[in-house]
Structures are given as structure tokens and as C-alpha cells.
Design a protein around this motif. Structure first.
Motif, PDB file in Angstrom:
ATOM      1  N   LEU A 256     -13.696 -23.847 -40.954  1.00  0.00           N
ATOM      2  CA  LEU A 256     -13.146 -23.680 -41.298  1.00  0.00           C
ATOM      3  C   LEU A 256     -12.697 -24.448 -43.039  1.00  0.00           C
ATOM      4  O   LEU A 256     -12.673 -24.275 -43.101  1.00  0.00           O
ATOM      5  CB  LEU A 256     -11.801 -23.113 -40.624  1.00  0.00           C
ATOM      6  N   GLU A 257     -12.132 -25.646 -41.834  1.00  0.00           N
ATOM      7  CA  GLU A 257     -12.132 -26.692 -42.463  1.00  0.00           C
ATOM      8  C   GLU A 257     -12.719 -26.905 -43.198  1.00  0.00           C
ATOM      9  O   GLU A 257     -12.963 -27.910 -44.314  1.00  0.00           O
ATOM     10  CB  GLU A 257     -11.309 -27.861 -41.693  1.00  0.00           C
ATOM     11  N   GLU A 258     -13.730 -27.351 -42.446  1.00  0.00           N
ATOM     12  CA  GLU A 258     -15.193 -27.912 -43.634  1.00  0.00           C
ATOM     13  C   GLU A 258     -14.911 -26.822 -45.010  1.00  0.00           C
ATOM     14  O   GLU A 258     -15.677 -27.506 -46.118  1.00  0.00           O
ATOM     15  CB  GLU A 258     -16.092 -27.956 -43.019  1.00  0.00           C
ATOM     16  N   LYS A 259     -14.964 -25.699 -44.751  1.00  0.00           N
ATOM     17  CA  LYS A 259     -15.651 -24.722 -46.248  1.00  0.00           C
ATOM     18  C   LYS A 259     -14.362 -25.006 -46.970  1.00  0.00           C
ATOM     19  O   LYS A 259     -14.516 -24.876 -48.343  1.00  0.00           O
ATOM     20  CB  LYS A 259     -15.003 -23.291 -45.732  1.00  0.00           C
ATOM     21  N   ASN A 260     -13.246 -25.287 -46.575  1.00  0.00           N
ATOM     22  CA  ASN A 260     -12.133 -25.342 -47.307  1.00  0.00           C
ATOM     23  C   ASN A 260     -12.234 -26.279 -47.899  1.00  0.00           C
ATOM     24  O   ASN A 260     -11.925 -26.350 -49.654  1.00  0.00           O
ATOM     25  CB  ASN A 260     -10.846 -25.379 -46.368  1.00  0.00           C
ATOM     26  N   PHE A 261     -12.575 -27.756 -47.258  1.00  0.00           N
ATOM     27  CA  PHE A 261     -12.353 -29.543 -47.612  1.00  0.00           C
ATOM     28  C   PHE A 261     -13.719 -28.862 -49.057  1.00  0.00           C
ATOM     29  O   PHE A 261     -13.390 -29.106 -49.616  1.00  0.00           O
ATOM     30  CB  PHE A 261     -13.182 -30.255 -46.722  1.00  0.00           C
ATOM     31  N   ALA A 262     -14.801 -28.414 -48.867  1.00  0.00           N
ATOM     32  CA  ALA A 262     -15.813 -27.506 -50.135  1.00  0.00           C
ATOM     33  C   ALA A 262     -14.967 -27.760 -50.988  1.00  0.00           C
ATOM     34  O   ALA A 262     -15.961 -27.361 -52.624  1.00  0.00           O
ATOM     35  CB  ALA A 262     -17.382 -27.317 -49.305  1.00  0.00           C
ATOM     36  N   ARG A 263     -14.651 -25.705 -51.341  1.00  0.00           N
ATOM     37  CA  ARG A 263     -13.472 -26.013 -52.020  1.00  0.00           C
ATOM     38  C   ARG A 263     -12.509 -26.664 -52.661  1.00  0.00           C
ATOM     39  O   ARG A 263     -13.072 -26.749 -54.031  1.00  0.00           O
ATOM     40  CB  ARG A 263     -13.159 -24.232 -51.596  1.00  0.00           C
ATOM     41  N   ASP A 264     -12.177 -27.656 -52.307  1.00  0.00           N
ATOM     42  CA  ASP A 264     -10.885 -28.375 -52.722  1.00  0.00           C
ATOM     43  C   ASP A 264     -11.669 -28.501 -53.439  1.00  0.00           C
ATOM     44  O   ASP A 264     -11.262 -29.533 -54.799  1.00  0.00           O
ATOM     45  CB  ASP A 264     -10.744 -29.048 -51.744  1.00  0.00           C
ATOM     46  N   VAL A 265     -13.553 -30.017 -52.635  1.00  0.00           N
ATOM     47  CA  VAL A 265     -14.530 -30.464 -53.765  1.00  0.00           C
ATOM     48  C   VAL A 265     -14.855 -30.054 -54.585  1.00  0.00           C
ATOM     49  O   VAL A 265     -14.542 -30.776 -55.972  1.00  0.00           O
ATOM     50  CB  VAL A 265     -15.037 -31.325 -52.692  1.00  0.00           C
ATOM     51  N   ALA A 266     -14.770 -28.770 -54.514  1.00  0.00           N
ATOM     52  CA  ALA A 266     -15.858 -28.321 -55.998  1.00  0.00           C
ATOM     53  C   ALA A 266     -14.630 -27.873 -56.657  1.00  0.00           C
ATOM     54  O   ALA A 266     -14.774 -28.524 -58.032  1.00  0.00           O
ATOM     55  CB  ALA A 266     -16.362 -26.853 -55.614  1.00  0.00           C
ATOM     56  N   GLY A 267     -13.489 -27.964 -56.626  1.00  0.00           N
ATOM     57  CA  GLY A 267     -12.895 -27.975 -57.674  1.00  0.00           C
ATOM     58  C   GLY A 267     -11.754 -29.269 -58.233  1.00  0.00           C
ATOM     59  O   GLY A 267     -11.821 -29.289 -59.607  1.00  0.00           O
ATOM     60  N   ALA A 268     -12.117 -30.090 -57.443  1.00  0.00           N
ATOM     61  CA  ALA A 268     -12.355 -31.727 -57.851  1.00  0.00           C
ATOM     62  C   ALA A 268     -13.130 -32.632 -59.273  1.00  0.00           C
ATOM     63  O   ALA A 268     -13.147 -32.644 -60.193  1.00  0.00           O
ATOM     64  CB  ALA A 268     -11.609 -32.351 -57.254  1.00  0.00           C
ATOM     65  N   LEU A 269     -14.229 -31.505 -58.328  1.00  0.00           N
ATOM     66  CA  LEU A 269     -16.185 -31.714 -59.635  1.00  0.00           C
ATOM     67  C   LEU A 269     -15.322 -31.056 -60.772  1.00  0.00           C
ATOM     68  O   LEU A 269     -16.167 -31.700 -61.575  1.00  0.00           O
ATOM     69  CB  LEU A 269     -16.554 -31.194 -58.850  1.00  0.00           C
ATOM     70  N   VAL A 270     -14.526 -30.157 -60.474  1.00  0.00           N
ATOM     71  CA  VAL A 270     -14.778 -29.248 -61.903  1.00  0.00           C
ATOM     72  C   VAL A 270     -13.941 -29.819 -62.751  1.00  0.00           C
ATOM     73  O   VAL A 270     -14.331 -30.288 -64.105  1.00  0.00           O
ATOM     74  CB  VAL A 270     -13.996 -28.033 -61.779  1.00  0.00           C
ATOM     75  N   LYS A 271     -12.789 -30.520 -62.083  1.00  0.00           N
ATOM     76  CA  LYS A 271     -12.256 -31.584 -62.955  1.00  0.00           C
ATOM     77  C   LYS A 271     -12.420 -32.499 -64.007  1.00  0.00           C
ATOM     78  O   LYS A 271     -12.224 -32.556 -64.730  1.00  0.00           O
ATOM     79  CB  LYS A 271     -10.739 -31.365 -62.285  1.00  0.00           C
ATOM     80  N   ILE A 272     -12.915 -33.962 -62.923  1.00  0.00           N
ATOM     81  CA  ILE A 272     -13.823 -34.719 -63.388  1.00  0.00           C
ATOM     82  C   ILE A 272     -15.077 -33.985 -64.457  1.00  0.00           C
ATOM     83  O   ILE A 272     -15.060 -34.354 -65.532  1.00  0.00           O
ATOM     84  CB  ILE A 272     -15.033 -34.761 -61.996  1.00  0.00           C
ATOM     85  N   VAL A 273     -16.058 -32.957 -64.560  1.00  0.00           N
ATOM     86  CA  VAL A 273     -16.645 -32.528 -65.167  1.00  0.00           C
ATOM     87  C   VAL A 273     -15.889 -31.888 -66.812  1.00  0.00           C
ATOM     88  O   VAL A 273     -16.728 -32.610 -67.364  1.00  0.00           O
ATOM     89  CB  VAL A 273     -17.644 -31.333 -65.132  1.00  0.00           C
ATOM     90  N   ARG A 274     -14.846 -31.444 -66.602  1.00  0.00           N
ATOM     91  CA  ARG A 274     -14.441 -30.805 -67.612  1.00  0.00           C
ATOM     92  C   ARG A 274     -13.056 -32.478 -68.358  1.00  0.00           C
ATOM     93  O   ARG A 274     -13.866 -32.780 -70.122  1.00  0.00           O
ATOM     94  CB  ARG A 274     -13.628 -29.921 -67.841  1.00  0.00           C
ATOM     95  N   GLU A 275     -12.540 -33.111 -68.094  1.00  0.00           N
ATOM     96  CA  GLU A 275     -12.374 -34.315 -68.458  1.00  0.00           C
ATOM     97  C   GLU A 275     -13.302 -35.213 -69.233  1.00  0.00           C
ATOM     98  O   GLU A 275     -12.909 -36.008 -69.716  1.00  0.00           O
ATOM     99  CB  GLU A 275     -10.894 -35.038 -67.486  1.00  0.00           C
ATOM    100  N   ARG A 276     -13.934 -35.514 -67.556  1.00  0.00           N
ATOM    101  CA  ARG A 276     -15.494 -36.513 -68.599  1.00  0.00           C
ATOM    102  C   ARG A 276     -16.315 -36.532 -69.372  1.00  0.00           C
ATOM    103  O   ARG A 276     -17.196 -36.992 -69.469  1.00  0.00           O
ATOM    104  CB  ARG A 276     -15.796 -37.732 -66.989  1.00  0.00           C
TER     105      ARG A 276
END
Length: 188
Positions: free
Chosen positions: A117-137
Motif C-alpha cells: 500500500l505504501e508503494e502504491k501511495n509513493f507511486a501516486r505522490d511521485v506521479a503528482g511531482a512529475l505533473v508539476k515538473i512537466v508543467r513548470e519546466r
């Protein structure tokens, strides 16, 4: 009696020919399978300023190509490390029990895998960080490298903006490798 012996010799010779033939087929199909595997990890073109995401359920690396397509040079932009102790350290109690109304016995619920469950949550958090990077950069190209299970979780969690920028997905675990090794695996 001699007819029986001759028949058994012929049967033995025919079965050994079949065994030999099947062995050759096995070797040929193995070599073909190896060729497919080698082709799957073909050289990848990494454009200038493209991002390479390397992650698993515990660690995520955000790399950017500071070089060009011909001579890539990956630089670490961000690292996220999640704390994910084993399930035995995260779980608090035994699984619950339930009584069935149709029989006198009891049964238990399945043990929760807190680590998964923690690995799934981590993947979701990382996907959120990746959206931020894709949009900002304003990332134009993205390469995603993750083990198969994590890659499936990421695909489910990725926003449409991220999915539209993905140029390659690789189902390997490179998180334990240094950046120069990751670069080498991707380009050779």
C-alpha cells in the motif's frame, strides 16, 4: 521373438530422432527469444532537455539530459526517497475475524500488506511531482523507467499532461544504479 526385438529397436531409433529434433527446436526458439529480448532494450534517443524518470516503490530519480541526442549527459534534478518499512513493522495487530451465519466456524480477513500500500501511495505522490515538473519546466519528452509493477501503478496515476509527453517506457529497475550507468543502459 526376433520380430519383437526389431520392432523395439525401430521404435527406440524413431523416438531418439524425435528427441534430437525437439532439442534443436528448443535451442532455436531460445535463441529467437534472446534476440527479441536484446531488441527490446535497443538504443533510445534522448532529446536535449528531455526528462528521464527512474523509480521504484521506494525511490524516484528525476534526471534531465543536459547534452544532446547524440551525446546525452543526464543530470539529477530531484531525488525523492520514501520511507517504507516492512509490513511487519507497519502492521499493528492480527487480522480481524468474522463469524459466518451459515456455518458455526469462524474465518479471518486477509492480512493487509502495508508495504505494498505504501508503494502504491509513493507511486501516486511521485506521479503528482512529475505533473508539476512537466508543467513548470514545459517538458517536451519524458522517458519512464520502472519495474513492471511500479510502471503499472504509475500509468494509472499519471495525468494526461504527463502521458502525452512520454516517448518511451522501460520496465527495468535502475534505481540502485549510479546516473552514469543509467545513461549507459539507455543509450547502448
Amino acid at each position: 521373438m526376433w520380430k519383437r526385438e526389431a520392432r523395439s529397436r525401430r521404435h527406440h531409433r524413431a523416438s531418439s530422432d524425435v528427441d534430437e529434433h525437439q532439442g534443436q527446436i528448443g535451442r532455436l526458439s531460445h535463441s529467437r527469444g534472446q534476440r527479441k529480448k536484446d531488441d527490446a532494450m535497443a538504443k533510445i534517443s534522448i532529446p536535449h532537455d528531455a526528462f528521464v524518470f527512474v523509480g521504484d516503490g521506494r525511490k524516484a530519480l528525476f534526471l534531465r539530459n543536459d547534452g544532446d541526442e547524440k551525446f546525452p549527459h543526464l543530470k539529477t534534478e530531484r531525488v525523492i526517497v520514501g520511507e517504507n518499512p516492512p509490513t511487519r513493522a507497519q502492521g499493528a495487530d492480527e487480522p480481524g475475524r468474522t463469524f459466518s451465519s451459515s456455518s458455526p466456524g469462524r474465518s479471518s480477513y486477509e492480512q493487509t500488506d502495508w508495504h505494498e500500500l505504501e508503494e502504491k501511495n509513493f507511486a501516486r505522490d511521485v506521479a503528482g511531482a512529475l505533473v508539476k515538473i512537466v508543467r513548470e519546466r514545459k517538458v517536451k519528452a519524458l522517458i519512464v523507467v520502472a519495474p513492471p509493477k511500479t510502471l503499472a501503478e504509475l500509468r494509472n496515476a499519471f495525468h494526461a499532461d504527463v502521458k502525452g509527453r512520454i516517448v518511451a517506457e522501460i520496465d527495468k529497475d535502475f534505481t540502485k544504479l549510479p546516473v552514469y550507468e543509467i545513461e549507459k543502459h539507455l543509450t547502448h
